[in-house]
Write an enzyme that holds these catalytic residues in place. Sequence first.
Site, PDB file in Angstrom:
ATOM      1  N   GLY A   2       0.800  -1.211   0.000  1.00  0.00           N
ATOM      2  CA  GLY A   2       0.000   0.000   0.000  1.00  0.00           C
ATOM      3  C   GLY A   2       0.834   1.264   0.000  1.00  0.00           C
ATOM      4  O   GLY A   2       0.563   2.201  -0.762  1.00  0.00           O
ATOM      5  N   ASP A  12      10.575  -7.060  -1.733  1.00  0.00           N
ATOM      6  CA  ASP A  12       9.293  -7.624  -1.324  1.00  0.00           C
ATOM      7  C   ASP A  12       9.295  -9.107  -1.674  1.00  0.00           C
ATOM      8  O   ASP A  12       9.614  -9.465  -2.806  1.00  0.00           O
ATOM      9  CB  ASP A  12       8.123  -6.919  -2.011  1.00  0.00           C
ATOM     10  CG  ASP A  12       6.801  -7.113  -1.271  1.00  0.00           C
ATOM     11  OD1 ASP A  12       6.456  -8.284  -0.985  1.00  0.00           O
ATOM     12  OD2 ASP A  12       6.131  -6.116  -0.973  1.00  0.00           O
ATOM     13  N   SER A  17      -6.956  -9.196  -2.720  1.00  0.00           N
ATOM     14  CA  SER A  17      -7.315  -8.187  -1.717  1.00  0.00           C
ATOM     15  C   SER A  17      -6.395  -6.972  -1.769  1.00  0.00           C
ATOM     16  O   SER A  17      -6.741  -5.908  -1.242  1.00  0.00           O
ATOM     17  CB  SER A  17      -7.278  -8.803  -0.310  1.00  0.00           C
ATOM     18  OG  SER A  17      -5.955  -9.191   0.041  1.00  0.00           O
ATOM     19  N   LEU A  36      -5.632  -5.262  -4.385  1.00  0.00           N
ATOM     20  CA  LEU A  36      -5.998  -4.334  -5.455  1.00  0.00           C
ATOM     21  C   LEU A  36      -6.865  -3.180  -4.980  1.00  0.00           C
ATOM     22  O   LEU A  36      -7.040  -2.192  -5.698  1.00  0.00           O
ATOM     23  CB  LEU A  36      -6.712  -5.091  -6.579  1.00  0.00           C
ATOM     24  CG  LEU A  36      -5.934  -6.280  -7.174  1.00  0.00           C
ATOM     25  CD1 LEU A  36      -6.684  -6.858  -8.357  1.00  0.00           C
ATOM     26  CD2 LEU A  36      -4.521  -5.877  -7.565  1.00  0.00           C
ATOM     27  N   GLN A  37      -7.392  -3.268  -3.763  1.00  0.00           N
ATOM     28  CA  GLN A  37      -8.201  -2.186  -3.192  1.00  0.00           C
ATOM     29  C   GLN A  37      -7.354  -0.949  -2.902  1.00  0.00           C
ATOM     30  O   GLN A  37      -7.862   0.165  -2.816  1.00  0.00           O
ATOM     31  CB  GLN A  37      -8.886  -2.704  -1.915  1.00  0.00           C
ATOM     32  CG  GLN A  37      -9.511  -1.659  -1.033  1.00  0.00           C
ATOM     33  CD  GLN A  37      -8.771  -1.523   0.298  1.00  0.00           C
ATOM     34  OE1 GLN A  37      -7.641  -1.999   0.454  1.00  0.00           O
ATOM     35  NE2 GLN A  37      -9.409  -0.883   1.252  1.00  0.00           N
ATOM     36  N   ARG A  38      -6.035  -1.101  -2.776  1.00  0.00           N
ATOM     37  CA  ARG A  38      -5.186   0.020  -2.378  1.00  0.00           C
ATOM     38  C   ARG A  38      -3.805   0.015  -3.025  1.00  0.00           C
ATOM     39  O   ARG A  38      -3.095   1.025  -2.971  1.00  0.00           O
ATOM     40  CB  ARG A  38      -5.022   0.035  -0.854  1.00  0.00           C
ATOM     41  CG  ARG A  38      -4.288  -1.185  -0.321  1.00  0.00           C
ATOM     42  CD  ARG A  38      -4.518  -1.413   1.157  1.00  0.00           C
ATOM     43  NE  ARG A  38      -3.833  -2.627   1.625  1.00  0.00           N
ATOM     44  CZ  ARG A  38      -4.282  -3.858   1.426  1.00  0.00           C
ATOM     45  NH1 ARG A  38      -5.416  -4.061   0.778  1.00  0.00           N
ATOM     46  NH2 ARG A  38      -3.607  -4.911   1.872  1.00  0.00           N
ATOM     47  N   LYS A  98       5.379  -9.717  -6.063  1.00  0.00           N
ATOM     48  CA  LYS A  98       5.171  -8.271  -6.073  1.00  0.00           C
ATOM     49  C   LYS A  98       6.372  -7.506  -6.621  1.00  0.00           C
ATOM     50  O   LYS A  98       6.212  -6.532  -7.372  1.00  0.00           O
ATOM     51  CB  LYS A  98       4.845  -7.775  -4.659  1.00  0.00           C
ATOM     52  CG  LYS A  98       3.432  -8.062  -4.208  1.00  0.00           C
ATOM     53  CD  LYS A  98       3.164  -7.401  -2.865  1.00  0.00           C
ATOM     54  CE  LYS A  98       1.719  -7.604  -2.427  1.00  0.00           C
ATOM     55  NZ  LYS A  98       1.428  -6.963  -1.129  1.00  0.00           N
ATOM     56  N   ASP A 132       4.783  -3.586   7.025  1.00  0.00           N
ATOM     57  CA  ASP A 132       3.800  -3.627   8.110  1.00  0.00           C
ATOM     58  C   ASP A 132       4.217  -4.622   9.187  1.00  0.00           C
ATOM     59  O   ASP A 132       3.388  -5.038   9.993  1.00  0.00           O
ATOM     60  CB  ASP A 132       2.413  -3.972   7.572  1.00  0.00           C
ATOM     61  CG  ASP A 132       2.383  -5.326   6.863  1.00  0.00           C
ATOM     62  OD1 ASP A 132       3.435  -5.988   6.781  1.00  0.00           O
ATOM     63  OD2 ASP A 132       1.298  -5.722   6.387  1.00  0.00           O
ATOM     64  N   CYS A 175      -3.442  -5.002   8.494  1.00  0.00           N
ATOM     65  CA  CYS A 175      -4.517  -4.482   7.651  1.00  0.00           C
ATOM     66  C   CYS A 175      -5.633  -5.507   7.452  1.00  0.00           C
ATOM     67  O   CYS A 175      -6.807  -5.146   7.397  1.00  0.00           O
ATOM     68  CB  CYS A 175      -3.958  -4.057   6.296  1.00  0.00           C
ATOM     69  SG  CYS A 175      -2.942  -2.571   6.355  1.00  0.00           S
ATOM     70  N   CYS A 212      -4.857   2.095  26.363  1.00  0.00           N
ATOM     71  CA  CYS A 212      -4.009   2.470  25.235  1.00  0.00           C
ATOM     72  C   CYS A 212      -4.925   2.946  24.113  1.00  0.00           C
ATOM     73  O   CYS A 212      -6.092   3.262  24.354  1.00  0.00           O
ATOM     74  CB  CYS A 212      -3.127   1.302  24.782  1.00  0.00           C
ATOM     75  SG  CYS A 212      -4.035  -0.087  24.069  1.00  0.00           S
TER      76      CYS A 212
END
Length: 374
Positions: free
Chosen positions: A40, A61, A68, A70-72, A85, A129, A187, A332
């Site tokens: 992302g 990478d 999933s 492809l949304q971002r 990737k 991430d 995510c 927190c």
Amino acid sequence: MSLSPAEVARYSRHLALHEIGVTGQTRLKAAKVLVIGAGGLGSPSLLYLAAAGVGTIGIVDFDVVDISNLQRQLLFDTASVGEPKADAAARRLRALNPGIDVIAHPLELRASNVMGIFADYDVVLDGTDRFGTRYLVNDACVILGLPLVSAAIHRFEGQALTCIPGRGPCYRCLFPEPPADALVPNCAQAGVLGVLPGVLGTIQATEAIKIITGIGEPLIGRLLTYDALEMRFDEFPFARREDCAVCGTDPAISAPQDAPEPCSVGIPETIRRLSARQLHALRDDASLVLVDVREPHEFAAGFLPGALNIPLPQLADRLLELPRLRTPVFVCRSGSRSLAACAVASRAGIQSPAHLEGGLLAWVQEVDDSLFVV
């Protein structure tokens, strides 16, 4: 190194900016930038760096494109699903700008290979991430003296910072120790607004271009946060820590280290799980003490009245600061760190610690929406 007629035409809008001009564009052409993660954050960073004419771009990478993503992750399309990737991203960048060199590193970054890979680049962008990788990248950059632009996203929020060794603090100065990966939802678990990484990844590319061309003021010693729901940017200064494990006066880390393998954190059954409304009803209970285990910059932005601030990484060493004969209620941002704090307290012999389920985000939703939470 000079610009060809084709490059003059391609980068004419940069050349029109006197802050960049021919000198700056030539610096971009000579630069070598490594992007960790083609997801992302990496997608917009890579696209804009390639479009800007950065001469050599490396992509690390080891994942493959999933539907999933492809949304971002705008580097990829439906035909890319199942492809590594790094390879798919490299192909897209070469098509965007045939005049640059793109190097794919389809591998997992480890202590055994990070120094060799990083040594060939001038600037590093971290869009991972995984906390273990994030600290590995930071430590390698400090040791090699490489500028690092780091960013992270979560649900509707993101943050970015720039670390340039010798000019300011590093990532560890702000976050000394990584939390357990299992305690921080990714995510897939927490969700993420599709456009959010576009904002933060573009900021990363901007920082890299500024560093390379020598224009503007990078985000050194400043944590930039972004809240998409409120459409608000905030900035929190932080300083170099003399006791930083990698950039301090007596660093304990002299070579990159792999993060320990994730392990399950034992959460005792005896802890009390309080909803925001339950905690609000107990606000006058003198037998309880609120302990906010977020980092100081998070606490400074907004906190519950009467709360003590003891960041989670320091909790085990500071339990004696808690008032005796009072039960700690840990809070927190989202409830993950407070749950881990309960485990720390229980192992130290504290009976029936409590935590705020859903964290201060739940408090904002259920009790008081005026509380500012970063």
